[in-house]
Design a protein around this motif. Sequence first.
Motif, mmCIF file in Angstrom:
data_model
loop_
_atom_site.group_PDB
_atom_site.id
_atom_site.type_symbol
_atom_site.label_atom_id
_atom_site.label_comp_id
_atom_site.label_asym_id
_atom_site.label_seq_id
_atom_site.Cartn_x
_atom_site.Cartn_y
_atom_site.Cartn_z
ATOM 1 N N MET A 1 23.159 -15.188 42.949
ATOM 2 C CA MET A 1 23.197 -14.998 45.279
ATOM 3 C C MET A 1 23.441 -13.385 44.937
ATOM 4 S SD MET A 1 26.984 -15.197 47.207
ATOM 5 C CE MET A 1 26.649 -17.172 47.176
ATOM 6 N N LEU A 2 22.491 -12.866 45.900
ATOM 7 C CA LEU A 2 22.536 -11.369 45.774
ATOM 8 C C LEU A 2 24.011 -10.870 46.841
ATOM 9 C CD1 LEU A 2 19.040 -11.096 47.432
ATOM 10 C CD2 LEU A 2 19.530 -10.826 45.394
ATOM 11 N N VAL A 3 24.429 -9.613 45.977
ATOM 12 C CA VAL A 3 25.264 -8.260 46.481
ATOM 13 C C VAL A 3 25.087 -7.128 46.873
ATOM 14 C CG1 VAL A 3 28.062 -7.945 45.596
ATOM 15 C CG2 VAL A 3 26.532 -10.282 44.433
ATOM 16 N N TYR A 4 25.922 -7.379 48.205
ATOM 17 C CA TYR A 4 24.915 -5.567 48.865
ATOM 18 C C TYR A 4 26.501 -5.084 49.287
ATOM 19 C CZ TYR A 4 26.256 -8.164 52.918
ATOM 20 O OH TYR A 4 27.036 -9.041 53.948
ATOM 21 N N PRO A 5 26.963 -3.813 48.878
ATOM 22 C CA PRO A 5 27.993 -3.567 49.835
ATOM 23 C C PRO A 5 28.285 -3.541 51.392
ATOM 24 C CG PRO A 5 26.798 -1.486 49.157
ATOM 25 C CD PRO A 5 26.124 -2.862 48.820
ATOM 26 N N SER A 6 29.383 -3.535 52.181
ATOM 27 C CA SER A 6 29.974 -3.363 53.183
ATOM 28 C C SER A 6 30.989 -3.153 53.376
ATOM 29 C CB SER A 6 29.752 -5.106 53.564
ATOM 30 O OG SER A 6 30.191 -5.339 54.772
ATOM 31 N N GLY A 7 31.487 -3.128 54.707
ATOM 32 C CA GLY A 7 32.797 -2.662 55.597
ATOM 33 C C GLY A 7 33.386 -2.985 56.792
ATOM 34 N N LEU A 8 34.937 -2.699 56.222
ATOM 35 C CA LEU A 8 35.653 -3.005 56.491
ATOM 36 C C LEU A 8 36.422 -2.566 58.036
ATOM 37 C CD1 LEU A 8 38.381 -5.107 54.458
ATOM 38 C CD2 LEU A 8 35.867 -5.994 56.016
ATOM 39 N N ASP A 9 35.784 -3.222 59.506
ATOM 40 C CA ASP A 9 36.346 -2.758 60.828
ATOM 41 C C ASP A 9 37.933 -2.832 60.827
ATOM 42 O OD1 ASP A 9 36.143 -5.029 61.387
ATOM 43 O OD2 ASP A 9 35.649 -4.618 63.622
ATOM 44 N N LEU A 10 38.815 -1.856 59.708
ATOM 45 C CA LEU A 10 40.449 -2.243 59.456
ATOM 46 C C LEU A 10 40.376 -1.259 59.303
ATOM 47 C CD1 LEU A 10 40.798 -5.510 57.752
ATOM 48 C CD2 LEU A 10 41.517 -4.975 60.504
ATOM 49 N N SER A 11 41.700 -0.393 59.727
ATOM 50 C CA SER A 11 42.796 0.999 59.160
ATOM 51 C C SER A 11 43.110 1.160 57.793
ATOM 52 C CB SER A 11 43.758 1.247 60.072
ATOM 53 O OG SER A 11 44.737 0.005 60.094
ATOM 54 N N THR A 12 43.139 1.703 57.206
ATOM 55 C CA THR A 12 44.113 1.531 55.737
ATOM 56 C C THR A 12 45.443 1.244 55.798
ATOM 57 O OG1 THR A 12 44.272 4.076 56.300
ATOM 58 C CG2 THR A 12 42.100 3.236 54.713
ATOM 59 N N SER A 13 46.243 1.406 56.824
ATOM 60 C CA SER A 13 47.444 0.881 56.571
ATOM 61 C C SER A 13 47.315 -1.427 57.033
ATOM 62 C CB SER A 13 47.786 1.024 58.080
ATOM 63 O OG SER A 13 46.689 0.717 59.251
ATOM 64 N N ALA A 14 46.340 -1.525 56.828
ATOM 65 C CA ALA A 14 46.232 -2.813 57.327
ATOM 66 C C ALA A 14 46.222 -3.446 54.937
ATOM 67 C CB ALA A 14 44.922 -3.353 57.370
ATOM 68 N N LEU A 15 45.174 -2.293 54.295
ATOM 69 C CA LEU A 15 45.533 -1.833 53.408
ATOM 70 C C LEU A 15 46.576 -1.926 52.519
ATOM 71 C CD1 LEU A 15 42.863 -2.882 50.845
ATOM 72 C CD2 LEU A 15 42.810 -0.645 50.580
ATOM 73 N N ARG A 16 47.276 -0.974 52.514
ATOM 74 C CA ARG A 16 48.204 -0.251 52.163
ATOM 75 C C ARG A 16 49.489 -1.580 52.331
ATOM 76 N NH1 ARG A 16 47.319 4.498 55.004
ATOM 77 N NH2 ARG A 16 48.645 3.788 56.801
ATOM 78 N N LEU A 17 49.529 -2.310 52.732
ATOM 79 C CA LEU A 17 50.899 -3.172 53.892
ATOM 80 C C LEU A 17 50.448 -4.897 52.653
ATOM 81 C CD1 LEU A 17 52.523 -4.530 55.234
ATOM 82 C CD2 LEU A 17 51.179 -5.586 56.591
ATOM 83 N N VAL A 18 48.839 -5.107 52.901
ATOM 84 C CA VAL A 18 48.772 -5.961 51.660
ATOM 85 C C VAL A 18 49.173 -5.454 50.009
ATOM 86 C CG1 VAL A 18 47.193 -8.012 50.875
ATOM 87 C CG2 VAL A 18 47.190 -7.011 53.234
ATOM 88 N N VAL A 19 48.634 -4.344 49.515
ATOM 89 C CA VAL A 19 48.483 -4.411 48.569
ATOM 90 C C VAL A 19 49.808 -3.998 47.747
ATOM 91 C CG1 VAL A 19 48.986 -1.888 46.782
ATOM 92 C CG2 VAL A 19 46.517 -2.613 48.018
ATOM 93 N N ARG A 20 51.252 -3.167 49.306
ATOM 94 C CA ARG A 20 52.643 -3.334 48.905
ATOM 95 C C ARG A 20 53.220 -4.537 48.522
ATOM 96 N NH1 ARG A 20 53.496 -0.789 53.046
ATOM 97 N NH2 ARG A 20 54.277 -2.246 54.507
ATOM 98 N N GLU A 21 52.563 -5.516 49.584
ATOM 99 C CA GLU A 21 53.143 -6.777 49.355
ATOM 100 C C GLU A 21 52.845 -7.551 48.416
ATOM 101 O OE1 GLU A 21 55.588 -7.915 50.913
ATOM 102 O OE2 GLU A 21 56.419 -6.012 52.653
ATOM 103 N N LEU A 22 51.673 -7.438 47.778
ATOM 104 C CA LEU A 22 50.904 -7.678 46.449
ATOM 105 C C LEU A 22 51.707 -6.885 45.024
ATOM 106 C CD1 LEU A 22 47.631 -8.276 47.423
ATOM 107 C CD2 LEU A 22 48.727 -10.057 47.094
ATOM 108 N N ALA A 23 51.758 -6.683 45.162
ATOM 109 C CA ALA A 23 52.640 -5.404 44.315
ATOM 110 C C ALA A 23 53.685 -5.894 44.092
ATOM 111 C CB ALA A 23 52.915 -3.901 44.401
ATOM 112 N N ALA A 24 54.488 -6.350 44.832
ATOM 113 C CA ALA A 24 56.171 -6.634 45.319
ATOM 114 C C ALA A 24 56.561 -7.893 44.232
ATOM 115 C CB ALA A 24 57.048 -6.678 46.328
ATOM 116 N N ARG A 25 54.739 -9.247 45.200
ATOM 117 C CA ARG A 25 54.967 -10.392 44.786
ATOM 118 C C ARG A 25 54.835 -10.522 43.214
ATOM 119 N NH1 ARG A 25 54.072 -15.835 46.408
ATOM 120 N NH2 ARG A 25 52.397 -16.620 44.549
ATOM 121 N N ARG A 26 53.847 -9.386 42.805
ATOM 122 C CA ARG A 26 53.508 -9.797 40.922
ATOM 123 C C ARG A 26 54.960 -8.875 40.424
ATOM 124 N NH1 ARG A 26 46.887 -7.745 40.157
ATOM 125 N NH2 ARG A 26 45.852 -8.844 41.960
#
Length: 254
Positions: free
Chosen positions: A1-26
Amino acid sequence: MLVYPSGLDLSTSALRLVVRELAARRRRIGTLWRRLTCTRQALLALAHMRCGHTFSQLAAGFGVGLATAHRYVSEVVEVLAVLAPTLQEAIAVAATKAFVILDGTLLPIDRIAADRPFYSGKHKKHGMNVQVITDPFGRVIWASPALPGAVHDIRAARTHGVIDALTAAGVPCWADKAYQGAGGTVRVPHRGRWDKLPVGQQAVNRSHAKIRALGEQAMATIKSWRLLRKLRCSTNRITDLVKAVLTLHLAASA
């Protein structure tokens, strides 16, 4: 399968929220090592929910196994779903507004013709019924658990206790004709053919439609998460997916 770089039309606040909750869970479960960091796992899950990428595509793009991609997404959905506001919390917010808009939407699912409980006669397709409350500016306040598509909007609202909760809090609510007979503080358009209605009732319905149009914009915002446009997972997972999307939406608009 070919792989290519892409982007998400989301703000960094969404990413920070998920990262924070994942870190807490781990930390909570004592995870010592993962194939992906919290940031990479968050990106994987957001790509799935926002863009609807399949687990095969995600596994290839992030260099993990198919089962691992599925497990990572499920974990993110789980940690986000518990952050979604309850109906009681949403009513508390709604009580500070001049009024709210109540509407239902059908999330299409991949089902066969024999699955009648999931078939919506109104939409002529299989899906899950979700009730949504928005504020006067069309911002989502709350989304309900998902019910089979055959459930009518007014029945779904009553099942979730939405009408009783709004009435008890004294919050005026605008809704469409699907909620005729709801009572309480729910206001619906006048019934009947347009050309048969008196001029006064036509004016009321016209004003009512302009208000409810903002609720339709909220539905479009929710379905900008492409995963919700055609769900191919177990119907038991859809409620958590809706809650996870709601959490991310509220975080981005905060």
